[in-house]
Scaffold this motif. Structure first.
Motif, PDB file in Angstrom:
ATOM      1  N   PRO A   1       0.808  -1.229   0.000  1.00 21.95           N
ATOM      2  CA  PRO A   1       0.000   0.000   0.000  1.00 21.95           C
ATOM      3  C   PRO A   1       0.837   1.273   0.000  1.00 21.95           C
ATOM      4  O   PRO A   1       0.337   2.338  -0.342  1.00 21.95           O
ATOM      5  N   VAL A   2       2.106   1.170   0.402  1.00 18.29           N
ATOM      6  CA  VAL A   2       2.953   2.372   0.459  1.00 18.29           C
ATOM      7  C   VAL A   2       4.081   2.341  -0.580  1.00 18.29           C
ATOM      8  O   VAL A   2       5.027   3.123  -0.502  1.00 18.29           O
ATOM      9  N   ASN A   3       3.961   1.446  -1.537  1.00 16.15           N
ATOM     10  CA  ASN A   3       4.951   1.376  -2.638  1.00 16.15           C
ATOM     11  C   ASN A   3       6.390   1.311  -2.141  1.00 16.15           C
ATOM     12  O   ASN A   3       7.257   2.041  -2.624  1.00 16.15           O
ATOM     13  N   ALA A   4       6.624   0.415  -1.209  1.00 23.66           N
ATOM     14  CA  ALA A   4       7.960   0.322  -0.608  1.00 23.66           C
ATOM     15  C   ALA A   4       8.909  -0.582  -1.392  1.00 23.66           C
ATOM     16  O   ALA A   4      10.104  -0.574  -1.132  1.00 23.66           O
ATOM     17  N   ILE A   5       8.380  -1.368  -2.336  1.00 22.22           N
ATOM     18  CA  ILE A   5       9.203  -2.410  -2.972  1.00 22.22           C
ATOM     19  C   ILE A   5       9.591  -2.020  -4.398  1.00 22.22           C
ATOM     20  O   ILE A   5       8.732  -1.625  -5.200  1.00 22.22           O
TER      21      ILE A   5
END
Ligand code: SF4
Ligand code: F3S
Length: 114
Positions: free
Chosen positions: A51-55
């Motif tokens: 959901p937080v585009n961390a990857i």
């Protein structure tokens, strides 16, 4: 190549990424996950789940996040495998709005009861 978890995951730890990984490449720390580079097969399935585009793919990690490439590799060797989604921290949505939070990274393993 590998995929890499970056700063946005810190204190969010939604774990949606874990359920889709075909090789169980995620490792769990106290307030962040990382990816074990030797287990990642670059399938990219986890990317849209966060959901937080961390990857990011290693080659696409933003320039201010490149320290997380080595951080993932090192911490993955210390932290246990996580294979199932679990509830996010109660304040995860608050931390999702914080951009600069790398000083919050806890390098310890997951706490009991988490
Ligand atoms: Fe797992 Fe694929 Fe994500 Fe690598 S890219 S961590 S193999 S889901
Ligand atoms: Fe972290 Fe995103 Fe997974 S917040 S735990 S990389 S779903």
């Amino acid at each position: 190549m590998t995929f890499v978890v970056t700063e946005a995951c810190i204190k969010c730890k939604y774990t949606d990424c874990v359920d889709v990984c075909p090789t169980d490449a995620f490792r769990e720390g106290a307030n962040m996950l990382v990816i074990e580079p030797d287990d990642c097969i670059d399938c990219a399935l986890c990317v849209p789940e966060c959901p937080v585009n961390a990857i990011f793919a290693e080659e696409d990690v933003p320039s201010d996040q490149t320290t997380f490439v080595a951080e993932n590799a090192a911490l993955a060797r210390q932290w246990p495998t996580i294979t199932r989604k679990k509830p996010a921290p109660a304040d995860a949505d608050d931390w999702a709005r914080v951009q600069d939070k790398r000083d919050q990274l806890d390098r310890r393993g997951p706490r009991e009861g988490d």
